[in-house]
Design an enzyme around this catalytic site. Sequence first.
Site, PDB file in Angstrom:
ATOM      1  N   HIS A  77      82.589  10.965 -37.303  1.00 49.84           N
ATOM      2  CA  HIS A  77      82.616  12.618 -37.853  1.00 49.84           C
ATOM      3  C   HIS A  77      83.385  12.653 -35.361  1.00 49.84           C
ATOM      4  O   HIS A  77      82.482  12.487 -34.777  1.00 49.84           O
ATOM      5  CB  HIS A  77      81.285  13.030 -37.323  1.00 49.84           C
ATOM      6  CG  HIS A  77      81.476  14.961 -37.535  1.00 49.84           C
ATOM      7  ND1 HIS A  77      81.593  15.478 -38.459  1.00 49.84           N
ATOM      8  CD2 HIS A  77      81.448  15.655 -36.532  1.00 49.84           C
ATOM      9  CE1 HIS A  77      81.501  16.841 -38.002  1.00 49.84           C
ATOM     10  NE2 HIS A  77      81.308  16.986 -36.999  1.00 49.84           N
ATOM     11  N   LEU A 117      86.898  14.232 -47.382  1.00 49.78           N
ATOM     12  CA  LEU A 117      85.975  16.222 -47.127  1.00 49.78           C
ATOM     13  C   LEU A 117      85.923  16.021 -48.361  1.00 49.78           C
ATOM     14  O   LEU A 117      85.615  17.062 -48.570  1.00 49.78           O
ATOM     15  CB  LEU A 117      87.521  16.828 -46.077  1.00 49.78           C
ATOM     16  CG  LEU A 117      87.746  16.209 -45.365  1.00 49.78           C
ATOM     17  CD1 LEU A 117      89.020  17.214 -44.884  1.00 49.78           C
ATOM     18  CD2 LEU A 117      86.866  16.428 -44.293  1.00 49.78           C
ATOM     19  N   LYS A 118      85.213  15.776 -49.332  1.00 50.57           N
ATOM     20  CA  LYS A 118      84.532  15.551 -50.961  1.00 50.57           C
ATOM     21  C   LYS A 118      82.757  15.743 -50.172  1.00 50.57           C
ATOM     22  O   LYS A 118      82.600  14.493 -49.760  1.00 50.57           O
ATOM     23  CB  LYS A 118      85.133  15.298 -51.926  1.00 50.57           C
ATOM     24  CG  LYS A 118      84.385  15.655 -53.003  1.00 50.57           C
ATOM     25  CD  LYS A 118      85.815  15.423 -54.498  1.00 50.57           C
ATOM     26  CE  LYS A 118      84.924  15.189 -55.571  1.00 50.57           C
ATOM     27  NZ  LYS A 118      83.688  16.456 -55.477  1.00 50.57           N
ATOM     28  N   SER A 136      94.451   8.007 -40.619  1.00 51.71           N
ATOM     29  CA  SER A 136      94.853   7.064 -38.932  1.00 51.71           C
ATOM     30  C   SER A 136      93.965   6.514 -39.116  1.00 51.71           C
ATOM     31  O   SER A 136      93.819   5.277 -38.859  1.00 51.71           O
ATOM     32  CB  SER A 136      95.706   8.667 -37.605  1.00 51.71           C
ATOM     33  OG  SER A 136      94.193   8.898 -37.835  1.00 51.71           O
TER      34      SER A 136
HETATM   35  C1  GAR Z   1      89.063  12.499 -38.024  1.00 47.26           C
HETATM   36  O1  GAR Z   1      88.768  12.911 -37.027  1.00 47.26           O
HETATM   37  C2  GAR Z   1      87.480  11.940 -38.414  1.00 47.26           C
HETATM   38  O2  GAR Z   1      86.258  12.225 -37.993  1.00 47.26           O
HETATM   39  C3  GAR Z   1      87.191  13.267 -39.676  1.00 47.26           C
HETATM   40  O3  GAR Z   1      88.539  14.012 -39.776  1.00 47.26           O
HETATM   41  C4  GAR Z   1      89.470  13.466 -39.920  1.00 47.26           C
HETATM   42  C5  GAR Z   1      90.357  12.267 -40.368  1.00 47.26           C
HETATM   43  O4  GAR Z   1      91.475  11.867 -39.752  1.00 47.26           O
HETATM   44  N1  GAR Z   1      85.641  14.366 -40.278  1.00 47.26           N
HETATM   45  C6  GAR Z   1      85.946  14.714 -40.137  1.00 47.26           C
HETATM   46  O5  GAR Z   1      85.003  15.975 -39.497  1.00 47.26           O
HETATM   47  C7  GAR Z   1      84.401  15.284 -41.423  1.00 47.26           C
HETATM   48  N2  GAR Z   1      83.315  15.424 -41.060  1.00 47.26           N
HETATM   49  P1  GAR Z   1      92.318  10.849 -40.493  1.00 47.26           P
HETATM   50  O6  GAR Z   1      92.516  11.191 -41.754  1.00 47.26           O
HETATM   51  O7  GAR Z   1      93.164  10.612 -39.484  1.00 47.26           O
HETATM   52  O8  GAR Z   1      91.694   9.262 -40.327  1.00 47.26           O
END
Ligand code: GAR
Length: 208
Positions: free
Chosen positions: A112, A93-94, A17
């Site tokens: 984050h 996430l990698k 998103s």
């Molecule tokens: C988001 O909330 C981003 O901030 C988080 O993953 C989600 C991805 O959402 N990132 C982390 O937690 C990194 N440590 P999305 O795929 O809908 O953009």
Amino acid sequence: MCRNLKRFAVLVSGGGSNLQALIDGVEAGEIKGDLGLVVSNRKSAYGLERAKAHGIEAIYLRGDNISVEEYDKQLIEILRDRQIDFVVLGGFLKILGPDFIRAYENKIINIHPSLIPSFCGEGYYGLRVHQAALDYGVKVSGATTHFVSEVADAGPIIYQVSVPVLDGDQAEDLQKRIIKEEHKLLVKTVKDYCDDKFEIQGRIVKVR
Ligand code: GAR
């Protein structure tokens, strides 16, 4: 050939998103940059579909059963081939290794879903971040954009936004409230990066 616009890649592992917010920002002319590539370490990441739907090259670069060094090497090659100037991690996430981070020093932006330095670092992603914030009992959480350094979530902070924690919130409620703000924060961050507004002095990001 001379290019006016910075070209960037977005790395995703899931729904994307935040990627969609960037696609919309570019298409609306708000971000004066060229979103040239989306890469995912997960084949099923919906972010890859979002990219394709908007005519953006989408690459699945398998993330399991590969060393960090080899992954860095392959990713750098892909980005260099496409003359990518900077990289945005939109829920990627990698873990990227030092080779990659050095190759794109101060050119990797991460978002984050907490107010760094709280609830961040290795193992803190997605709903886990929000659960940890609720378990701690904080009254505000939020989102942070930052440049990526070799220590997870510890690079220079660009922008932050705070979001209230409400009585009775579950992790999913907080996530929904925060992600709306993430989209605006990330678009602003990438817009300002493309407009050359940032100057990094040690840990401090000055906004011109
Ligand atoms: C988001 O909330 C981003 O901030 C988080 O993953 C989600 C991805 O959402 N990132 C982390 O937690 C990194 N440590 P999305 O795929 O809908 O953009």
